[in-house]
Design a protein around this motif. Structure first.
Motif, PDB file in Angstrom:
ATOM      1  N   TYR A  75      52.475  40.255  45.590  1.00 49.74           N
ATOM      2  CA  TYR A  75      53.013  40.497  44.247  1.00 49.74           C
ATOM      3  C   TYR A  75      52.069  39.945  43.183  1.00 49.74           C
ATOM      4  CZ  TYR A  75      56.096  40.256  40.195  1.00 49.74           C
ATOM      5  OH  TYR A  75      56.626  40.393  38.944  1.00 49.74           O
ATOM      6  N   MET A  76      51.514  38.757  43.451  1.00 47.09           N
ATOM      7  CA  MET A  76      50.603  38.157  42.480  1.00 47.09           C
ATOM      8  C   MET A  76      49.335  38.988  42.333  1.00 47.09           C
ATOM      9  SD  MET A  76      52.238  35.487  41.489  1.00 47.09           S
ATOM     10  CE  MET A  76      50.931  34.719  40.590  1.00 47.09           C
ATOM     11  N   ILE A  77      48.792  39.475  43.459  1.00 47.02           N
ATOM     12  CA  ILE A  77      47.556  40.252  43.418  1.00 47.02           C
ATOM     13  C   ILE A  77      47.777  41.590  42.713  1.00 47.02           C
ATOM     14  CG2 ILE A  77      45.866  41.447  44.865  1.00 47.02           C
ATOM     15  CD1 ILE A  77      46.150  39.181  46.888  1.00 47.02           C
ATOM     16  N   SER A  78      48.985  42.138  42.863  1.00 51.97           N
ATOM     17  CA  SER A  78      49.268  43.433  42.231  1.00 51.97           C
ATOM     18  C   SER A  78      49.419  43.330  40.723  1.00 51.97           C
ATOM     19  CB  SER A  78      50.540  44.033  42.839  1.00 51.97           C
ATOM     20  OG  SER A  78      51.677  43.232  42.520  1.00 51.97           O
ATOM     21  N   GLU A  79      49.614  42.132  40.205  1.00 46.94           N
ATOM     22  CA  GLU A  79      49.753  41.939  38.761  1.00 46.94           C
ATOM     23  C   GLU A  79      48.372  41.972  38.115  1.00 46.94           C
ATOM     24  OE1 GLU A  79      52.159  41.412  36.467  1.00 46.94           O
ATOM     25  OE2 GLU A  79      53.781  41.856  37.886  1.00 46.94           O
ATOM     26  N   THR A  84      43.216  39.429  34.715  1.00 47.22           N
ATOM     27  CA  THR A  84      42.766  39.224  33.330  1.00 47.22           C
ATOM     28  C   THR A  84      42.790  37.745  32.973  1.00 47.22           C
ATOM     29  OG1 THR A  84      43.665  41.388  32.706  1.00 47.22           O
ATOM     30  CG2 THR A  84      43.182  39.860  30.929  1.00 47.22           C
ATOM     31  N   GLY A  85      43.856  37.062  33.401  1.00 51.65           N
ATOM     32  CA  GLY A  85      43.948  35.627  33.146  1.00 51.65           C
ATOM     33  C   GLY A  85      42.860  34.841  33.846  1.00 51.65           C
ATOM     34  N   TYR A  86      42.550  35.226  35.096  1.00 50.93           N
ATOM     35  CA  TYR A  86      41.463  34.585  35.831  1.00 50.93           C
ATOM     36  C   TYR A  86      40.141  34.740  35.085  1.00 50.93           C
ATOM     37  CZ  TYR A  86      42.438  32.515  40.394  1.00 50.93           C
ATOM     38  OH  TYR A  86      42.787  31.651  41.401  1.00 50.93           O
ATOM     39  N   LEU A  87      39.867  35.968  34.649  1.00 52.69           N
ATOM     40  CA  LEU A  87      38.623  36.221  33.928  1.00 52.69           C
ATOM     41  C   LEU A  87      38.560  35.428  32.633  1.00 52.69           C
ATOM     42  CD1 LEU A  87      35.971  37.801  33.678  1.00 52.69           C
ATOM     43  CD2 LEU A  87      37.262  39.648  32.582  1.00 52.69           C
TER      44      LEU A  87
END
Length: 312
Positions: A75-79, A84-87
Motif C-alpha cells: 500500500y505504501m509503495i502504491s502511493e 514524491t515525499g522521498y524525493l
C-alpha cells in the motif's frame, strides 16, 4: 630485565578468583539486558510491519512474525505521494546539509582564530540567538514577506545556521589544529583564504562528517516547518506525507456507512485495519536511510560529540 620479566610473568599467572568470575558474569548479563532493551523496540517494529493486523490486535505478536504479509508495504509503495515525499526529503537534506556546511565551517574557523577583533562580542551574539528568538508568528511573517511560502527554501534557509554545530566545529579547530601550523603557513606567504582552503579544510574531514550527520538527520526528520510554510502537497517532505497518510486513515472512522456503497465500505474497512500495522511500516520506511548512513560516520560522530562535551 630478568626481574621485570619475572614480575610480568607472576602477574599474568595470577588466577582469577571466584568473585572476579561472578563480577564478569553479572556485568555481561547487565550489558545483554541493556542491549535487549535498546534493540527490541526496533525488532518489534519490523516484525509487526510484516504481520497480520488481526493477529496484532489480538496481541499474538511478541517474538516473531505471525501471518506474514506485505500488504502494508504494498500500500505504501502504491502511493505516488510517498515517492514524491522521498524525493523532496532527499533534495532538502542534500541541499540543506551543503548550505549548512558552507555557513558553519568558515564561521567556526573564524571564531577559532585568536587574532579576530571583537571575537567575544560576536560570539556573545551567536550564543544569544541560541536562547532567544522572534517566535513562530514573526518567523512566518518574515518568510511570507520574503516570498518563500510554498517553496522548499522556507525549509532550507532558516535552518542553515546552528550555533551549537558551530561551537562544536570551533572547538575542533581550537583543539586539533596547532597555532604553529598557521604560523608556518604565514611565513610561507599564505593568506587566510589559502590557509583555510589548503590546510584547514583537508584536516576537517571528521568534523565535516559530524556536522553533516547532525544537519542531515535534522532535515530528514523535520516536519514542523513544512506544516507551517507549505500548502502544496507536491512539496511535502516524507515526514509530512507519512503524517497525511496516518491522518487520512484515522478519518475513515468518521465516515457515515450509509453514504458509501458496500464495496467502498469493505475497502475502507480494509484500509482502516491495515493502518494498524502500516504505522510500523512507516517507521521502517522513514528510518531506513538514516540507519544505513549512520554506521559509515559513527566513529566521527562519537569523536565530535566528545569534543563538544569535554571542551565546548
Amino acid at each position: 630485565m630478568e626481574h621485570a620479566v619475572k614480575t610480568v610473568h607472576r602477574k599474568s599467572s595470577i588466577k582469577e578468583t571466584r568473585a572476579d568470575r561472578i563480577f564478569d558474569i553479572v556485568n555481561t548479563l547487565i550489558m545483554l539486558f541493556i542491549v535487549v532493551i535498546m534493540l527490541y523496540p526496533l525488532y518489534y517494529t519490523v516484525i509487526v510491519s510484516f504481520s497480520d493486523p488481526y493477529k496484532f490486535l489480538r496481541g499474538e505478536i511478541f517474538l516473531y512474525i505471525k501471518g506474514f504479509t506485505l500488504d502494508s508495504y504494498e500500500y505504501m509503495i502504491s502511493e505516488e505521494l510517498i515517492w514524491t515525499g522521498y524525493l523532496n526529503s532527499i533534495i532538502n537534506t542534500v541541499i540543506g546539509t551543503l548550505y549548512a556546511l558552507v555557513l558553519t565551517i568558515p564561521c567556526a574557523y573564524a571564531m577559532s582564530r585568536k587574532n579576530i577583533k571583537g571575537k567575544g562580542a560576536i560570539m556573545g551574539y551567536f550564543v544569544f540567538t541560541m536562547y532567544f528568538g522572534g517566535g513562530m508568528i514573526p518567523g512566518y511573517i518574515l518568510i511570507r514577506q520574503l516570498g518563500m511560502i510554498d517553496t522548499r527554501w522556507a525549509l532550507i534557509i532558516p535552518a542553515g545556521m546552528s550555533v551549537y554545530n558551530m561551537i562544536i566545529a570551533r572547538t575542533f579547530y581550537q583543539s586539533n589544529i596547532p597555532d604553529e601550523l598557521y604560523e608556518a603557513a604565514k611565513i610561507d606567504g599564505a593568506n587566510e583564504f589559502s590557509i583555510f582552503f589548503k590546510i584547514v579544510l583537508p584536516l576537517s574531514g571528521a568534523i565535516i562528517a559530524v556536522i553533516s550527520l547532525y544537519v542531515a538527520v535534522g532535515h530528514w526528520n523535520s516536519y514542523f516547518s513544512a506544516l507551517i510554510y507549505l500548502n502544496d502537497r507536491n512539496l511535502y517532505p516524507l515526514q509530512m506525507v507519512l503524517r497525511a497518510i496516518l491522518v487520512q486513515s484515522q478519518q475513515l472512522k468518521n465516515i457515515d456507512p450509509n453514504s458509501v456503497t458496500p464495496d467502498e465500505m469493505l475497502e475502507m474497512m480494509r484500509k482502516q485495519m491495515l493502518a494498524v500495522t502500516m504505522k510500523y511500516a512507516l517507521i521502517i520506511i522513514a528510518s531506513l536511510p538514516m540507519l544505513i548512513i549512520y554506521p559509515f560516520v559513527q566513529k566521527h560522530f562519537v569523536k565530535g560529540v566528545m569534543i563538544g562535551a569535554l571542551k565546548g
